[in-house]
Design a protein around this motif. Sequence first.
Motif: not given
Length: 453
Positions: A104, A106, A108, A129, A132, A155, A173-174, A202
Amino acid sequence: MQLPADFILKYQQLFKEPEASQFLASFETEPLHGFRINPLKQATPVQEDLSNPIAYSDWGYYGRVSGKTSDHQSGAVYSQEPSAMYVGEVASPQPGEKVLDLCAAPGGKTTHLGSFLNNTGFLLANEIDASRSQVLTENVERFGMTNTIVTNTDTPTLAKHLPEFFDRLLVDAPCSGEGMFRKDPNATTYWSLDYPKECAMRQKEILTDAVKVLRPGGELIYSTCTFAPEEDEQIVAWLVKEYGFEILPVKKYPQMSSGKPEWADGNPDLTNCVRLFPHLFPGEGHFIAKLRKPGSDSQVNQKPAKNINPAVKELNKEQAQLWQQFAKTHLNTPVTGKLVVFKDQLYSIPEQTPNLTGIKISRLGLWLGTFKKNRFEPSYTWALALHPTDWQKVLTITADEWQKYVAGETFMCDASLAKDWYLLVHDQQPIGFGKVVNGTVKNFFPKRFRFNL
Ligand SMILES: C[S@@+](CC[C@H](N)C(=O)[O-])C[C@H]1O[C@@H](n2cnc3c(N)ncnc32)[C@H](O)[C@@H]1O
């Protein structure tokens, strides 16, 4: 911009000419900016140019906002790139739903989901993180979200503690971030031919656990800001094969493209996904899929928890008395949610909050304030979740006074004002609390947010 040679080659092969050249040429053009206005606030922001609305969002506009306006400080606006804005629109949670925004920070998309939920239901915003997740917390607070808890965990932990709990799950997703190249040309230096495949591994790892938190019949919104088929259609094809997800149609506005079955396993339903390409769409680029988990819509047996965590308590007698007295003498509108205490801090948490024992919490709902010796002190974050009509003593301040406030200075006020906590309002938006004492407004704007204009 210097695009990697393998990147150029890859997209020359994926697209036919002339589209490959048009796609690659789009990286030479300027990035696009946008922002959303915050429907949780009572008034429309006044310092922004609202003449360029975005067709697919009730709250979206093209343009750039400064981080140093009172509209921004009060949370009345949130800066978000136009294609990222379509993710929240596709997700569009219904009031009362239980929603998880898994990746989630920062914030948005979290704040956008919160706009739809309108402070109903339960929103869990998670970020793995730690630093973050702190930024995410600050943005959730600025936005005035009273139904949101922020966690900082992985997760598997969420899957273990909250199986089949959520009605809706967003996995933003990253990814390899090819849609970030225009905004941050340095991002091209991380890119290699293998990078999308590594990111896809990932993403599968995250999704393997993420799908467990979704109730049968619940909806998963999967999005990336990359163009790589490995991370987009191929992940969706994998979700269909592995877990039997159904790909739901996503509305396409002009300049939006359909997902490309030929970039994955040929499943024609992949056209239900949406692609925003920078050579066709005014934005940086995104891929979005909406999927339904197999199983019936019937509610799974998930009751709100009596205790959400052993360290989170009900108010003791003394705290209850202090709070009731404070509420009676300051509030016009009662606080919603369930009141709980963590140490000497008072929070309001959503009624539907589950047991979160074992999950690292960054923000335990709306922080209302602190119990001090024989008194209660309201928090800055509470002020941002209020409407001016909610508070008994309101002090409207000028632009000069707001500048002093955000710089951390005290300022003068009418000497006849009674000593008390006042909700400070500028341009119709609450911007914090001030304590009026003998014609002076004492400043409680948190040190870490202070700035000079
Ligand atoms: C694309 S960004 C999210 C942007 C965010 N949704 C927004 O709109 O502001 C992906 C985020 O996922 C986080 N992340 C990476 N792996 C994660 C995991 N396993 N669980 C949760 N978050 C993760 C990253 O740190 C990063 O902040």
